[in-house]
Write a protein that holds these residues in place. Structure first.
Motif, PDB file in Angstrom:
ATOM      1  N   VAL A 103       0.830  -1.207   0.000  1.00  0.00           N
ATOM      2  CA  VAL A 103       0.000   0.000   0.000  1.00  0.00           C
ATOM      3  C   VAL A 103       0.863   1.254   0.000  1.00  0.00           C
ATOM      4  O   VAL A 103       0.620   2.194  -0.763  1.00  0.00           O
ATOM      5  CB  VAL A 103      -0.956  -0.006   1.212  1.00  0.00           C
ATOM      6  CG1 VAL A 103      -1.681   1.333   1.333  1.00  0.00           C
ATOM      7  CG2 VAL A 103      -1.966  -1.133   1.083  1.00  0.00           C
ATOM      8  N   LEU A 104       1.890   1.278   0.857  1.00  0.00           N
ATOM      9  CA  LEU A 104       2.788   2.442   0.896  1.00  0.00           C
ATOM     10  C   LEU A 104       3.531   2.609  -0.416  1.00  0.00           C
ATOM     11  O   LEU A 104       3.925   3.726  -0.764  1.00  0.00           O
ATOM     12  CB  LEU A 104       3.788   2.295   2.044  1.00  0.00           C
ATOM     13  CG  LEU A 104       3.227   2.380   3.465  1.00  0.00           C
ATOM     14  CD1 LEU A 104       4.347   2.208   4.491  1.00  0.00           C
ATOM     15  CD2 LEU A 104       2.520   3.712   3.690  1.00  0.00           C
ATOM     16  N   GLY A 105       3.718   1.506  -1.151  1.00  0.00           N
ATOM     17  CA  GLY A 105       4.419   1.566  -2.429  1.00  0.00           C
ATOM     18  C   GLY A 105       3.574   2.063  -3.581  1.00  0.00           C
ATOM     19  O   GLY A 105       4.063   2.139  -4.715  1.00  0.00           O
ATOM     20  N   GLY A 106       2.310   2.387  -3.323  1.00  0.00           N
ATOM     21  CA  GLY A 106       1.483   2.986  -4.361  1.00  0.00           C
ATOM     22  C   GLY A 106       0.642   2.022  -5.166  1.00  0.00           C
ATOM     23  O   GLY A 106      -0.029   2.433  -6.116  1.00  0.00           O
ATOM     24  N   THR A 107       0.654   0.732  -4.826  1.00  0.00           N
ATOM     25  CA  THR A 107      -0.205  -0.222  -5.528  1.00  0.00           C
ATOM     26  C   THR A 107      -1.620  -0.105  -4.988  1.00  0.00           C
ATOM     27  O   THR A 107      -1.828  -0.141  -3.777  1.00  0.00           O
ATOM     28  CB  THR A 107       0.311  -1.662  -5.349  1.00  0.00           C
ATOM     29  OG1 THR A 107       1.589  -1.780  -5.973  1.00  0.00           O
ATOM     30  CG2 THR A 107      -0.636  -2.667  -5.990  1.00  0.00           C
ATOM     31  N   SER A 108      -2.578   0.031  -5.884  1.00  0.00           N
ATOM     32  CA  SER A 108      -3.962   0.242  -5.490  1.00  0.00           C
ATOM     33  C   SER A 108      -4.591  -1.048  -4.971  1.00  0.00           C
ATOM     34  O   SER A 108      -4.466  -2.106  -5.590  1.00  0.00           O
ATOM     35  CB  SER A 108      -4.784   0.764  -6.673  1.00  0.00           C
ATOM     36  OG  SER A 108      -6.153   0.846  -6.332  1.00  0.00           O
ATOM     37  N   LEU A 109      -5.288  -0.958  -3.850  1.00  0.00           N
ATOM     38  CA  LEU A 109      -6.001  -2.106  -3.307  1.00  0.00           C
ATOM     39  C   LEU A 109      -7.170  -2.524  -4.187  1.00  0.00           C
ATOM     40  O   LEU A 109      -7.720  -3.607  -4.021  1.00  0.00           O
ATOM     41  CB  LEU A 109      -6.509  -1.786  -1.893  1.00  0.00           C
ATOM     42  CG  LEU A 109      -5.455  -1.726  -0.778  1.00  0.00           C
ATOM     43  CD1 LEU A 109      -6.069  -1.196   0.497  1.00  0.00           C
ATOM     44  CD2 LEU A 109      -4.843  -3.091  -0.547  1.00  0.00           C
ATOM     45  N   PHE A 110      -7.545  -1.659  -5.119  1.00  0.00           N
ATOM     46  CA  PHE A 110      -8.642  -1.955  -6.042  1.00  0.00           C
ATOM     47  C   PHE A 110      -8.146  -2.634  -7.312  1.00  0.00           C
ATOM     48  O   PHE A 110      -8.928  -2.956  -8.188  1.00  0.00           O
ATOM     49  CB  PHE A 110      -9.402  -0.674  -6.380  1.00  0.00           C
ATOM     50  CG  PHE A 110      -9.991   0.002  -5.178  1.00  0.00           C
ATOM     51  CD1 PHE A 110     -11.206  -0.414  -4.664  1.00  0.00           C
ATOM     52  CD2 PHE A 110      -9.322   1.037  -4.556  1.00  0.00           C
ATOM     53  CE1 PHE A 110     -11.745   0.201  -3.542  1.00  0.00           C
ATOM     54  CE2 PHE A 110      -9.851   1.656  -3.437  1.00  0.00           C
ATOM     55  CZ  PHE A 110     -11.070   1.241  -2.920  1.00  0.00           C
ATOM     56  N   GLY A 111      -6.831  -2.856  -7.416  1.00  0.00           N
ATOM     57  CA  GLY A 111      -6.255  -3.600  -8.535  1.00  0.00           C
ATOM     58  C   GLY A 111      -5.966  -2.758  -9.754  1.00  0.00           C
ATOM     59  O   GLY A 111      -6.496  -1.658  -9.925  1.00  0.00           O
ATOM     60  N   GLY A 112      -5.086  -3.296 -10.613  1.00  0.00           N
ATOM     61  CA  GLY A 112      -4.829  -2.700 -11.910  1.00  0.00           C
ATOM     62  C   GLY A 112      -3.840  -1.566 -11.962  1.00  0.00           C
ATOM     63  O   GLY A 112      -3.504  -1.092 -13.046  1.00  0.00           O
TER      64      GLY A 112
ATOM     65  N   THR B 296       6.618  -1.268  -4.406  1.00  0.00           N
ATOM     66  CA  THR B 296       6.557  -2.169  -3.242  1.00  0.00           C
ATOM     67  C   THR B 296       7.898  -2.224  -2.518  1.00  0.00           C
ATOM     68  O   THR B 296       7.947  -2.206  -1.283  1.00  0.00           O
ATOM     69  CB  THR B 296       6.145  -3.581  -3.686  1.00  0.00           C
ATOM     70  OG1 THR B 296       4.805  -3.537  -4.179  1.00  0.00           O
ATOM     71  CG2 THR B 296       6.230  -4.569  -2.535  1.00  0.00           C
ATOM     72  N   LEU B 297       8.993  -2.287  -3.281  1.00  0.00           N
ATOM     73  CA  LEU B 297      10.319  -2.289  -2.664  1.00  0.00           C
ATOM     74  C   LEU B 297      10.538  -1.003  -1.875  1.00  0.00           C
ATOM     75  O   LEU B 297      11.050  -1.029  -0.748  1.00  0.00           O
ATOM     76  CB  LEU B 297      11.395  -2.442  -3.742  1.00  0.00           C
ATOM     77  CG  LEU B 297      12.850  -2.439  -3.270  1.00  0.00           C
ATOM     78  CD1 LEU B 297      13.092  -3.544  -2.243  1.00  0.00           C
ATOM     79  CD2 LEU B 297      13.801  -2.586  -4.454  1.00  0.00           C
ATOM     80  N   ILE B 298      10.137   0.107  -2.465  1.00  0.00           N
ATOM     81  CA  ILE B 298      10.257   1.392  -1.764  1.00  0.00           C
ATOM     82  C   ILE B 298       9.368   1.400  -0.526  1.00  0.00           C
ATOM     83  O   ILE B 298       9.759   1.895   0.540  1.00  0.00           O
ATOM     84  CB  ILE B 298       9.893   2.559  -2.708  1.00  0.00           C
ATOM     85  CG1 ILE B 298      10.906   2.636  -3.857  1.00  0.00           C
ATOM     86  CG2 ILE B 298       9.858   3.882  -1.949  1.00  0.00           C
ATOM     87  CD1 ILE B 298      10.536   3.640  -4.927  1.00  0.00           C
ATOM     88  N   GLY B 299       8.159   0.835  -0.648  1.00  0.00           N
ATOM     89  CA  GLY B 299       7.251   0.770   0.495  1.00  0.00           C
ATOM     90  C   GLY B 299       7.836  -0.037   1.644  1.00  0.00           C
ATOM     91  O   GLY B 299       7.712   0.342   2.812  1.00  0.00           O
ATOM     92  N   ALA B 300       8.481  -1.168   1.320  1.00  0.00           N
ATOM     93  CA  ALA B 300       9.120  -1.979   2.361  1.00  0.00           C
ATOM     94  C   ALA B 300      10.250  -1.196   3.023  1.00  0.00           C
ATOM     95  O   ALA B 300      10.431  -1.255   4.248  1.00  0.00           O
ATOM     96  CB  ALA B 300       9.651  -3.280   1.759  1.00  0.00           C
ATOM     97  N   LEU B 301      10.999  -0.456   2.217  1.00  0.00           N
ATOM     98  CA  LEU B 301      12.079   0.366   2.773  1.00  0.00           C
ATOM     99  C   LEU B 301      11.532   1.491   3.651  1.00  0.00           C
ATOM    100  O   LEU B 301      12.145   1.840   4.662  1.00  0.00           O
ATOM    101  CB  LEU B 301      12.926   0.956   1.639  1.00  0.00           C
ATOM    102  CG  LEU B 301      13.795  -0.051   0.878  1.00  0.00           C
ATOM    103  CD1 LEU B 301      14.431   0.612  -0.341  1.00  0.00           C
ATOM    104  CD2 LEU B 301      14.870  -0.628   1.786  1.00  0.00           C
ATOM    105  N   ILE B 302      10.376   2.046   3.276  1.00  0.00           N
ATOM    106  CA  ILE B 302       9.756   3.083   4.094  1.00  0.00           C
ATOM    107  C   ILE B 302       9.439   2.531   5.480  1.00  0.00           C
ATOM    108  O   ILE B 302       9.717   3.164   6.502  1.00  0.00           O
ATOM    109  CB  ILE B 302       8.470   3.627   3.426  1.00  0.00           C
ATOM    110  CG1 ILE B 302       8.825   4.457   2.194  1.00  0.00           C
ATOM    111  CG2 ILE B 302       7.668   4.480   4.414  1.00  0.00           C
ATOM    112  CD1 ILE B 302       7.618   4.886   1.377  1.00  0.00           C
ATOM    113  N   VAL B 303       8.849   1.334   5.526  1.00  0.00           N
ATOM    114  CA  VAL B 303       8.529   0.702   6.812  1.00  0.00           C
ATOM    115  C   VAL B 303       9.800   0.501   7.628  1.00  0.00           C
ATOM    116  O   VAL B 303       9.855   0.829   8.823  1.00  0.00           O
ATOM    117  CB  VAL B 303       7.817  -0.646   6.595  1.00  0.00           C
ATOM    118  CG1 VAL B 303       7.622  -1.366   7.928  1.00  0.00           C
ATOM    119  CG2 VAL B 303       6.470  -0.440   5.922  1.00  0.00           C
TER     120      VAL B 303
END
Length: 336
Positions: free
Chosen positions: A273-282, A289-296
């Motif tokens: 979610v933090l990486g910008g992938t939409s929960l609504f798909g597509g 996602t890699l950036i999101g994991a690094l943010i955490v």
């Protein structure tokens, strides 16, 4: 007659619309900006944060979550969700360890069988979603409980020491040096996987079908895409990635423990979610996602160095998730 205030409002709205369009076309920009700002801020608060040894620690800490989040990304891109990610990873690690220690298998065979078992668990999720037509949330909530229960039965709640396993099983925890910076082999495996799936999603027909299925499954089906096969492949591949995360976890802990991973499911979803992938798909991608994991990882490490209590670290991560989802909702309005 147009007033200065009217002009300012229209100009502000125009800027907001341009930002909205830019973020919609480049969803990785928002997370990247957050990561850079957080890195600079924590470096100012505590200079130890930017030290090579600490950055090495951050990368090692996020490796397992990032690998889980990679599989989670594939599923969320199809507008699904997987609550069993952590359970598959931990159960796979226990199976690998027991194949070695209790069954006496060589490391290579135990690893391959463990990866195969994780893949089969993912395939089970895919079968229930595509053939039985159960909602992904319900399916993976059920298999989460099943896999954690089987994990307890197989392991008998006992930890298997890394010293009792072949060196291949703990190889992912070993590291190589680049000056003062250390990178574990597990992190290298994780980065290679991200590179491979970046290519697969961006340049292959399978990747385009994944995005199309997540954007509008009925439209994708009418366009000739075998959406059932796409969904089954996504859950199966995710299972393989979770099992790989289990192997990396053994190296990270230098053991196979049945008592870890309770927070892995939410952490993997948080990274996506933090990486910008939409929960609504597509919409979204693995780089985000890699950036999101690094943010955490950066937030938890930075807040810890700043002396913030653990409970408030969780509060900060939760707040980030709410902001990210709200931003995603705002960005999606571009389509309207």
């Amino acid at each position: 007659m147009t007033t200065a205030t009217d002009f300012e409002v229209r100009n502000r709205d125009s800027i907001g619309l341009r930002v909205q369009h830019v973020l919609h076309g480049n969803p990785v920009l928002g997370p990247l900006a957050v990561l850079l700002v957080a890195t600079v801020a924590f470096s100012i608060v505590n200079q130890r944060f930017i030290a090579a040894a600490n950055l090495s620690l951050v990368l090692a800490q996020v490796t397992v979550i990032a690998t889980l989040a990679l599989g989670q990304t594939l599923i969320i891109l199809t507008a699904g969700i997987d609550l069993s990610a952590g359970a598959i990873a931990v159960f796979s690690s226990i199976l690998m360890a027991n194949f070695c220690v209790k069954a006496g298998m060589p490391g290579v065979l135990a690893l391959l069988l463990g990866l195969a078992c994780g893949t089969a668990m993912g395939a089970l999720n895919g079968f229930l979603v595509t053939r039985i037509k159960l909602p992904p949330f319900i399916v993976t909530l059920g298999t989460l409980t099943i896999f954690f229960s089987l994990n307890a039965v197989v392991s008998q709640s006992e930890t298997v020491r890394g010293a009792d396993m072949p060196s291949l099983m703990t190889w992912t925890g070993e590291s190589i040096r680049f000056g003062q910076f250390q990178v574990t082999y597990g992190s290298i495996v994780m980065l290679v996987l991200f590179g491979f799936f970046f290519y697969a999603l961006s340049w292959t027909a399978w990747g385009k079908h994944v995005y199309a299925t997540g954007d509008d499954v009925e439209a994708a089906r009418l366009a000739g895409i075998r959406t059932g096969r796409v969904l089954f492949s996504v859950y199966t591949i995710a299972g393989l990635l979770y099992a790989t995360a289990g192997w990396i976890l053994i190296g990270r802990l230098a053991s196979a423990s049945p008592n870890v991973g309770t927070e892995y499911n939410l952490d993997s979803i948080t990274a996506v979610v933090l990486g910008g992938t939409s929960l609504f798909g597509g919409r979204g991608g693995v780089i985000g996602t890699l950036i999101g994991a690094l943010i955490v990882g950066v937030f938890r490490n930075g807040l810890q160095l700043a002396g913030v209590e653990v409970v408030w670290q969780g509060f900060a991560i939760g707040l980030l998730v709410l902001i990210a989802v709200s931003l995603d909702q705002w960005i999606r309005k571009v389509k309207a």
